[in-house]
Design a protein around this motif. Sequence first.
Motif, PDB file in Angstrom:
ATOM      1  N   CYS A 145      -3.669  -6.229  -4.356  1.00  0.00           N
ATOM      2  CA  CYS A 145      -4.930  -5.838  -3.725  1.00  0.00           C
ATOM      3  C   CYS A 145      -4.814  -6.126  -2.233  1.00  0.00           C
ATOM      4  O   CYS A 145      -3.792  -6.651  -1.779  1.00  0.00           O
ATOM      5  N   VAL A 146      -5.838  -5.788  -1.482  1.00  0.00           N
ATOM      6  CA  VAL A 146      -5.789  -5.998  -0.037  1.00  0.00           C
ATOM      7  C   VAL A 146      -5.536  -7.474   0.262  1.00  0.00           C
ATOM      8  O   VAL A 146      -6.161  -8.340  -0.344  1.00  0.00           O
ATOM      9  N   GLY A 147      -4.586  -7.723   1.146  1.00  0.00           N
ATOM     10  CA  GLY A 147      -4.242  -9.105   1.491  1.00  0.00           C
ATOM     11  C   GLY A 147      -2.984  -9.583   0.791  1.00  0.00           C
ATOM     12  O   GLY A 147      -2.380 -10.569   1.204  1.00  0.00           O
ATOM     13  N   ASP A 148      -2.573  -8.878  -0.278  1.00  0.00           N
ATOM     14  CA  ASP A 148      -1.340  -9.276  -0.962  1.00  0.00           C
ATOM     15  C   ASP A 148      -0.118  -8.926  -0.124  1.00  0.00           C
ATOM     16  O   ASP A 148      -0.122  -7.954   0.630  1.00  0.00           O
ATOM     17  N   TRP A 149       0.942  -9.730  -0.323  1.00  0.00           N
ATOM     18  CA  TRP A 149       2.240  -9.462   0.311  1.00  0.00           C
ATOM     19  C   TRP A 149       3.143  -8.798  -0.717  1.00  0.00           C
ATOM     20  O   TRP A 149       3.217  -9.261  -1.860  1.00  0.00           O
ATOM     21  N   VAL A 150       3.784  -7.727  -0.312  1.00  0.00           N
ATOM     22  CA  VAL A 150       4.657  -7.001  -1.233  1.00  0.00           C
ATOM     23  C   VAL A 150       6.032  -6.787  -0.590  1.00  0.00           C
ATOM     24  O   VAL A 150       6.180  -6.918   0.629  1.00  0.00           O
TER      25      VAL A 150
ATOM     26  N   TYR B 185      -1.631   2.703  -2.035  1.00  0.00           N
ATOM     27  CA  TYR B 185      -1.793   1.639  -1.046  1.00  0.00           C
ATOM     28  C   TYR B 185      -1.359   2.079   0.336  1.00  0.00           C
ATOM     29  O   TYR B 185      -0.462   2.900   0.483  1.00  0.00           O
ATOM     30  N   VAL B 186      -1.965   1.449   1.340  1.00  0.00           N
ATOM     31  CA  VAL B 186      -1.433   1.506   2.693  1.00  0.00           C
ATOM     32  C   VAL B 186      -1.031   0.077   3.026  1.00  0.00           C
ATOM     33  O   VAL B 186      -1.798  -0.860   2.769  1.00  0.00           O
ATOM     34  N   VAL B 187       0.182  -0.089   3.536  1.00  0.00           N
ATOM     35  CA  VAL B 187       0.654  -1.435   3.872  1.00  0.00           C
ATOM     36  C   VAL B 187       1.024  -1.489   5.353  1.00  0.00           C
ATOM     37  O   VAL B 187       1.295  -0.466   5.974  1.00  0.00           O
ATOM     38  N   ALA B 188       1.029  -2.706   5.895  1.00  0.00           N
ATOM     39  CA  ALA B 188       1.484  -2.906   7.279  1.00  0.00           C
ATOM     40  C   ALA B 188       2.789  -3.676   7.241  1.00  0.00           C
ATOM     41  O   ALA B 188       2.938  -4.623   6.462  1.00  0.00           O
ATOM     42  N   THR B 189       3.739  -3.278   8.084  1.00  0.00           N
ATOM     43  CA  THR B 189       5.000  -4.007   8.167  1.00  0.00           C
ATOM     44  C   THR B 189       5.051  -4.832   9.463  1.00  0.00           C
ATOM     45  O   THR B 189       5.923  -5.672   9.634  1.00  0.00           O
ATOM     46  N   ASP B 190       4.121  -4.554  10.373  1.00  0.00           N
ATOM     47  CA  ASP B 190       3.885  -5.351  11.586  1.00  0.00           C
ATOM     48  C   ASP B 190       2.499  -4.923  12.093  1.00  0.00           C
ATOM     49  O   ASP B 190       1.900  -4.026  11.499  1.00  0.00           O
TER      50      ASP B 190
ATOM     51  N   ILE C 132       9.362  -6.639   4.070  1.00  0.00           N
ATOM     52  CA  ILE C 132       8.128  -7.388   3.786  1.00  0.00           C
ATOM     53  C   ILE C 132       6.938  -6.619   4.354  1.00  0.00           C
ATOM     54  O   ILE C 132       6.984  -6.148   5.492  1.00  0.00           O
ATOM     55  N   ALA C 133       5.871  -6.482   3.564  1.00  0.00           N
ATOM     56  CA  ALA C 133       4.689  -5.749   4.034  1.00  0.00           C
ATOM     57  C   ALA C 133       3.432  -6.359   3.438  1.00  0.00           C
ATOM     58  O   ALA C 133       3.481  -7.047   2.415  1.00  0.00           O
ATOM     59  N   ARG C 134       2.300  -6.093   4.091  1.00  0.00           N
ATOM     60  CA  ARG C 134       1.025  -6.599   3.578  1.00  0.00           C
ATOM     61  C   ARG C 134       0.098  -5.437   3.257  1.00  0.00           C
ATOM     62  O   ARG C 134       0.011  -4.476   4.037  1.00  0.00           O
ATOM     63  N   VAL C 135      -0.576  -5.520   2.127  1.00  0.00           N
ATOM     64  CA  VAL C 135      -1.498  -4.446   1.743  1.00  0.00           C
ATOM     65  C   VAL C 135      -2.708  -4.488   2.670  1.00  0.00           C
ATOM     66  O   VAL C 135      -3.402  -5.511   2.748  1.00  0.00           O
TER      67      VAL C 135
ATOM     68  N   GLU D 246       1.457  -3.056  14.330  1.00  0.00           N
ATOM     69  CA  GLU D 246       1.300  -1.667  14.777  1.00  0.00           C
ATOM     70  C   GLU D 246       1.720  -0.608  13.761  1.00  0.00           C
ATOM     71  O   GLU D 246       1.449   0.568  13.956  1.00  0.00           O
ATOM     72  N   THR D 247       2.410  -1.005  12.698  1.00  0.00           N
ATOM     73  CA  THR D 247       2.980  -0.007  11.792  1.00  0.00           C
ATOM     74  C   THR D 247       2.358  -0.059  10.405  1.00  0.00           C
ATOM     75  O   THR D 247       2.413  -1.094   9.739  1.00  0.00           O
ATOM     76  N   THR D 248       1.786   1.061   9.989  1.00  0.00           N
ATOM     77  CA  THR D 248       1.289   1.139   8.610  1.00  0.00           C
ATOM     78  C   THR D 248       1.967   2.302   7.895  1.00  0.00           C
ATOM     79  O   THR D 248       2.338   3.295   8.515  1.00  0.00           O
ATOM     80  N   LEU D 249       2.133   2.147   6.579  1.00  0.00           N
ATOM     81  CA  LEU D 249       2.813   3.155   5.761  1.00  0.00           C
ATOM     82  C   LEU D 249       2.025   3.367   4.474  1.00  0.00           C
ATOM     83  O   LEU D 249       1.517   2.402   3.898  1.00  0.00           O
ATOM     84  N   ALA D 250       1.971   4.615   4.009  1.00  0.00           N
ATOM     85  CA  ALA D 250       1.439   4.872   2.663  1.00  0.00           C
ATOM     86  C   ALA D 250       2.606   4.671   1.709  1.00  0.00           C
ATOM     87  O   ALA D 250       3.707   5.149   1.964  1.00  0.00           O
ATOM     88  N   VAL D 251       2.385   3.931   0.640  1.00  0.00           N
ATOM     89  CA  VAL D 251       3.494   3.603  -0.263  1.00  0.00           C
ATOM     90  C   VAL D 251       3.139   3.883  -1.718  1.00  0.00           C
ATOM     91  O   VAL D 251       1.969   3.910  -2.088  1.00  0.00           O
TER      92      VAL D 251
END
Length: 367
Positions: free
Chosen positions: A79-84, A49-54, A38-41, A56-61
């Motif tokens: 878009c920003v704020g969406d959950w993916v 996109y760059v998403v956060a999984t917590d 689970i991650a958030r844009v 402290e952690t962001t990933l380019a996806v």
Amino acid sequence: MKSASYSVLQRIGWPTANDSELDPQWRALLDQHPEAVIARVVEQHRSGYVVATDPETTLAVDSIAEWQKPRFPPEDRACVGDWVLLQVLDLHRPQIIAMLPRHNVIKRGAAGEHYRQQLIAANIDVVFIVSGLDLDFNLRRLERYLTLVSTVDQVVVLFTKADQSQVDEDTLSEATQQLELMGIAHRSMNARDAEQVSVLNEWLHEGVTAVFVGSSGVGKSTLSNALVGFEKMKTNEVRQHDSRGKHTTTYRHLIPLENGACLIDTPGMRELKPAGDEDLSQSFEDIEALAQQCKFRDCQHGKEPGCAVRKAMEDGTLDAGRLANYLKLQGEIEVAANKLAARQEQQAAAKVQTKALNKRLKSKYGR
Ligand SMILES: Nc1nc2c(ncn2[C@@H]2O[C@H](COP(=O)(O)OP(=O)(O)OP(=O)(O)O)[C@@H](O)[C@H]2O)c(=O)[nH]1
Ligand SMILES: [Mg+2]
Ligand SMILES: [Zn+2]
């Protein structure tokens, strides 16, 4: 890689720590993809996109291949704020495989000839409409913003630059009276003063996602920095002669705060066109209530006899500028709504055609 626990995800805005309280549609998608992360844009760029999984952690996806097709409707992409949901086979190139249905979204009609929607942010609890008390102050623009964000339950107007206000008292009190009639909270402040900005904590509870919207130069990034506690976002001086900003922020950012709330800073918008499905009943509640009393149901508030709206204007209880803005927005929404309907018809027709073609191919070739 595994999903963080719900209680950790709550610090990037996940709605609940309790599995039983989770949106059933989200639950179903999670069940379909048990291995997904689970991650958030948190950032959206032209390239991905760059998403956060917590927190402290962001990933380019990579996004879903389908989303990259030029014909794919922009409003169906994340878009920003969406959950993916991510498939993480290789940490260097995680891939979005699904998007959780959004609970709400702020959008506008994109600039340009063809009808297109542009999403600003999704899954929002609080919108802060930021408006500087400088030469760029414009009540008509504020009314436009209020119309565009009416999909969000909690709207707060922030008047920045209170320390160097150039707006006369009558104009400001007209604005605040209007807001109070609509039941919309407002606060004035110097956005550079962290103590004054701390009044926003009234809305920034753990798990809450808030977004700043407003013209360039009003102080959205200055407010974000005051809340984060350091110069996270770049800011830039405004032009002397008209107080307009220089479009310093160029893409949307989601920023987790220490207290567990999330902020989204956005670039100032040059043009605020409706997308076509806006509803004026909140932002212009007063006028819509008056219109109920017009003699004719389809009164355009022009020259018709028995027009309660025009009467209120003549009596001085309704401001002429506000009425003109209402009629202008109503016209723009209608034009956009027609374009939206035409596009939906086209899409539906294309779907029927593809289906019929597939059926013919199947009966001919048996597959
Ligand atoms: N005196 C004073 N200056 C402010 C205030 N808010 C913002 N500023 C200044 O206004 C300028 C523009 O602020 P930004 O935070 O960059 O504006 P923005 O809304 O993020 O602009 P974009 O990123 O271009 O959309 C900066 O120089 C800020 O220091 C305020 O309340 N008081
Ligand atoms: Mg900015
Ligand atoms: Zn009327």
